[in-house]
Scaffold this motif. Structure first.
Motif, PDB file in Angstrom:
ATOM      1  N   TRP A 276       0.825  -1.205   0.000  1.00 17.19           N
ATOM      2  CA  TRP A 276       0.000   0.000   0.000  1.00 17.19           C
ATOM      3  C   TRP A 276       0.860   1.256   0.000  1.00 17.19           C
ATOM      4  CZ3 TRP A 276      -4.672   1.395  -1.183  1.00 17.19           C
ATOM      5  CH2 TRP A 276      -5.060   2.702  -0.875  1.00 17.19           C
ATOM      6  N   ASP A 277       1.865   1.296   0.851  1.00 17.51           N
ATOM      7  CA  ASP A 277       2.714   2.479   0.939  1.00 17.51           C
ATOM      8  C   ASP A 277       3.381   2.768  -0.405  1.00 17.51           C
ATOM      9  OD1 ASP A 277       2.010   2.744   3.588  1.00 17.51           O
ATOM     10  OD2 ASP A 277       3.835   1.795   4.364  1.00 17.51           O
ATOM     11  N   GLN A 278       3.849   1.726  -1.073  1.00 19.80           N
ATOM     12  CA  GLN A 278       4.476   1.896  -2.383  1.00 19.80           C
ATOM     13  C   GLN A 278       3.445   2.367  -3.420  1.00 19.80           C
ATOM     14  OE1 GLN A 278       6.468  -1.775  -3.485  1.00 19.80           O
ATOM     15  NE2 GLN A 278       7.342  -1.990  -1.436  1.00 19.80           N
ATOM     16  N   ALA A 279       2.279   1.723  -3.418  1.00 18.18           N
ATOM     17  CA  ALA A 279       1.246   2.045  -4.407  1.00 18.18           C
ATOM     18  C   ALA A 279       0.722   3.465  -4.229  1.00 18.18           C
ATOM     19  CB  ALA A 279       0.098   1.045  -4.302  1.00 18.18           C
ATOM     20  N   GLU A 280       0.579   3.886  -2.987  1.00 11.52           N
ATOM     21  CA  GLU A 280       0.074   5.227  -2.707  1.00 11.52           C
ATOM     22  C   GLU A 280       1.040   6.291  -3.238  1.00 11.52           C
ATOM     23  OE1 GLU A 280      -2.474   6.801   1.048  1.00 11.52           O
ATOM     24  OE2 GLU A 280      -0.424   6.171   1.496  1.00 11.52           O
TER      25      GLU A 280
END
Length: 330
Positions: A276-280
């Motif tokens: 999630w952190d990467q995708a965000e």
């Protein structure tokens, strides 16, 4: 209706017609836990469910596995929840706000400006409040397995920047099918239009709505940014997603396998958070490189406008108690 959805529903109805299915299903060489998600292939929640499948395969020599139906192949979230409740589907990932009306305790995480940051949310979900909310899904014939990040919710529209509540006057904004979100948007001065997630893009194109509110990843992956060019960073909620399992499918498993499924779901949370952190971050980079005009909002003026909504809900003794858990995690 897509052919994959027709085939799956036919499978599910056939399964419901067979009283002997739970025994046969549990005894099969490979038990596939079929899972639904409205998000696209590769979305962090879809990948987290696939990760659960790998975890189960490795620990059961392939006897347990998951099969992810992404991109709304099996219908909107309300449909997949019902499929899970009636054991035509093993797993479904849904936005928690979609469960606010059927599981009232979940409203605590949809109240505006209650959660301050992703870190605050994770502390809340990893503690006593998270465990209590997951247990509450049993009242709907569901097993709450895990919470997944869904980022901060922000405002976007086709008309103008939003800096304060006055800028929202007259706008028609899509919200999840949740009383809390309807009242939140009304308190800010806009007209709330509850719609399933999959209908937002066409509603923006046809001007049925002027905008919506969501996280940056969904804004990008759904291509809403191609139509709505104004992004206003309000961070009005951090309502998460939840992974649910059919109570009947859960009970059809051997006790050791039930524990293994719970173990796999819990272990998938840090994996999902990393994705999630990467995708965000990637989504924000892509969106702001396009023709999207971003601005910060006056969060204090919006907090004041929505305070009456929060106060009314916190008048409920049960929600007031849950509120204390949120405060303790700050």
């Amino acid at each position: 209706m897509s052919s994959s959805r027709r085939q799956f529903i036919a499978f599910g109805l056939g399964a419901l017609a067979s009283a002997s299915l739970p025994r046969a299903f549990a005894a099969a060489p490979t038990t596939l836990l079929r899972a639904a998600d409205v998000h696209i292939d590769g979305y962090p929640t879809v990948e987290a469910v696939r990760w659960i499948g790998r975890y189960l395969r490795e620990r059961t020599d392939g006897r347990l596995d998951t099969l992810a139906y992404h991109s709304g192949q099996l219908g909107r979230e309300s449909v997949t929840v019902d499929l899970a409740r009636f054991n035509a589907l093993a797993l479904t990932r849904v936005y928690l706000a979609s469960m606010n009306d059927s599981v009232p305790s979940t409203r605590i995480l949809s109240l505006p400006f209650l959660i301050d940051s992703t870190e605050h949310l994770r502390r809340v979900l990893d503690g006593q409040l998270g465990r209590a909310l997951l247990a509450d899904f049993q009242r709907r014939d569901l097993v709450g397995l895990a919470f997944y990040d869904s980022g901060s919710r922000n405002l976007y529209n086709t008309q103008r920047p939003i800096h304060e509540p006055a800028d929202m006057q007259g706008l028609k904004l899509r919200v999840p099918v949740s009383e809390v979100f309807v009242r939140l948007v009304h308190a800010l001065g806009a007209n709330a239009t509850p719609l399933p997630f999959g209908e937002i893009f066409s509603a923006l194109q046809t001007r049925l709505i002027d905008g919506a509110e969501n996280n940056i990843k969904s804004f990008q992956s759904s291509r809403h940014y191609e139509v709505a060019h104004y992004w206003s960073e309000s961070r009005h909620t951090y309502t998460p997603d939840v992974l649910l399992m059919s109570q009947k499918a859960y009970e059809a498993l051997a006790p050791a396998d039930r524990e293994l499924v719970r173990e796999a779901a819990a272990a998938s949370v840090p994996y999902m958070r990393g994705l999630w952190d990467q995708a965000e971050a990637a989504a924000a980079k892509a969106v702001f490189a396009a023709e999207v005009r971003a601005n910060q909002v006056d969060r204090e003026s919006m907090r004041r406008a929505t305070d009456p909504v929060s106060r009314e809900y916190l008048g409920d003794a049960g929600l007031a108690k849950l509120f204390e858990y949120v405060r303790e995690a700050m």
